[in-house]
Design an enzyme around this catalytic site. Structure first.
Site, mmCIF file in Angstrom:
data_model
loop_
_atom_site.group_PDB
_atom_site.id
_atom_site.type_symbol
_atom_site.label_atom_id
_atom_site.label_comp_id
_atom_site.label_asym_id
_atom_site.label_seq_id
_atom_site.Cartn_x
_atom_site.Cartn_y
_atom_site.Cartn_z
ATOM 1 N N ILE A 112 0.884 -1.162 0.000
ATOM 2 C CA ILE A 112 0.000 0.000 0.000
ATOM 3 C C ILE A 112 0.922 1.213 0.000
ATOM 4 C CG2 ILE A 112 -0.226 -0.133 2.535
ATOM 5 C CD1 ILE A 112 -2.957 1.203 2.271
ATOM 6 N N SER A 113 0.706 2.142 -0.924
ATOM 7 C CA SER A 113 1.603 3.284 -1.075
ATOM 8 C C SER A 113 1.618 4.156 0.180
ATOM 9 C CB SER A 113 1.180 4.135 -2.277
ATOM 10 O OG SER A 113 1.365 3.445 -3.484
ATOM 11 N N ALA A 114 2.728 4.862 0.363
ATOM 12 C CA ALA A 114 2.831 5.825 1.455
ATOM 13 C C ALA A 114 1.771 6.913 1.269
ATOM 14 C CB ALA A 114 4.220 6.450 1.475
#
Length: 207
Positions: free
Chosen positions: A55-57
């Site tokens: 999950i992206s930052a």
């Protein structure tokens, strides 16, 4: 915790608009991570999911969302659904008025994302598909914006074709030993690329 993170992103200039700010506040990131990472959901870092995905930052989600200049009524294509978090933020950023189509190549992730989005009431705005996102979703084209959440070796031709005139694509592209995030605008049937920043994404998989 979400409020503190969002305040930091505003302070750093990552979040510029009220739409993106409100979207980041509304979407509960802890609902889109695996159970062992819930306590870390509001740290500004990518987190592992499964099947090699992350999950992206939060700062990257906010930055990519800002680059498409979200507004009500938009039709957005996302390539790389992951857990569904980015799609939910986009849905909130267009005030749930419009449509977010998102494509995930890993079946288990597509199911995980659809379950998360359904549980939180997003499935009326977000549609999840299992497939090769590099091919886009021609039956729903043209799109006002395309977001690619994995690094491509080059900008996929199909995604350019499915972008409407004046539309915006945000995509990380492998260049040399690194990756560069580009904002791509379609104008006169051609694309104009603008480099935004260096990034580190998982590779865009082939189906």
């Amino acid at each position: 915790m979400a409020a503190r993170l969002v305040a930091e992103l505003v302070k750093e200039g990552v979040i510029k608009s009220e739409r993106v700010k409100n979207a980041m506040l509304k979407v509960p990131r802890e609902e889109f991570v695996t159970p062992e990472y819930r306590m870390m959901a509001y740290e500004d870092r990518p987190l592992p999911l499964f099947a090699g995905a992350t999950i992206s930052a939060p700062h990257m989600v906010a930055m990519m969302c800002e680059l498409i200049e979200p507004r009500p009524g938009m039709k957005i294509l996302e390539v790389g659904t992951g857990s569904g978090y980015h799609a939910a933020v986009c849905a909130e950023a267009i005030e749930r008025q419009g449509k977010v189509y998102t494509v995930e190549i890993v079946r288990e992730l597509a199911i995980f994302a659809a379950q998360n989005l359904e549980r939180l009431g997003y499935l009326g705005v977000v549609e999840v598909y299992h497939g090769d996102g590099r091919r886009g979703l021609e039956r729903h084209a043209p799109f006002d914006a395309v977001l690619v959440t994995a690094a491509a070796s080059e900008i996929p031709k199909a995604l350019v074709e499915q972008l409407r005139e004046g539309g915006v694509m945000v995509i990380p592209v492998e260049e040399g030993v690194g990756q560069v995030l580009y904002k791509v605008v379609k104008s006169g049937g051609k694309v104009k690329k603008q480099a935004v920043t260096y990034v580190l994404f998982v590779p865009l998989r082939e189906g």
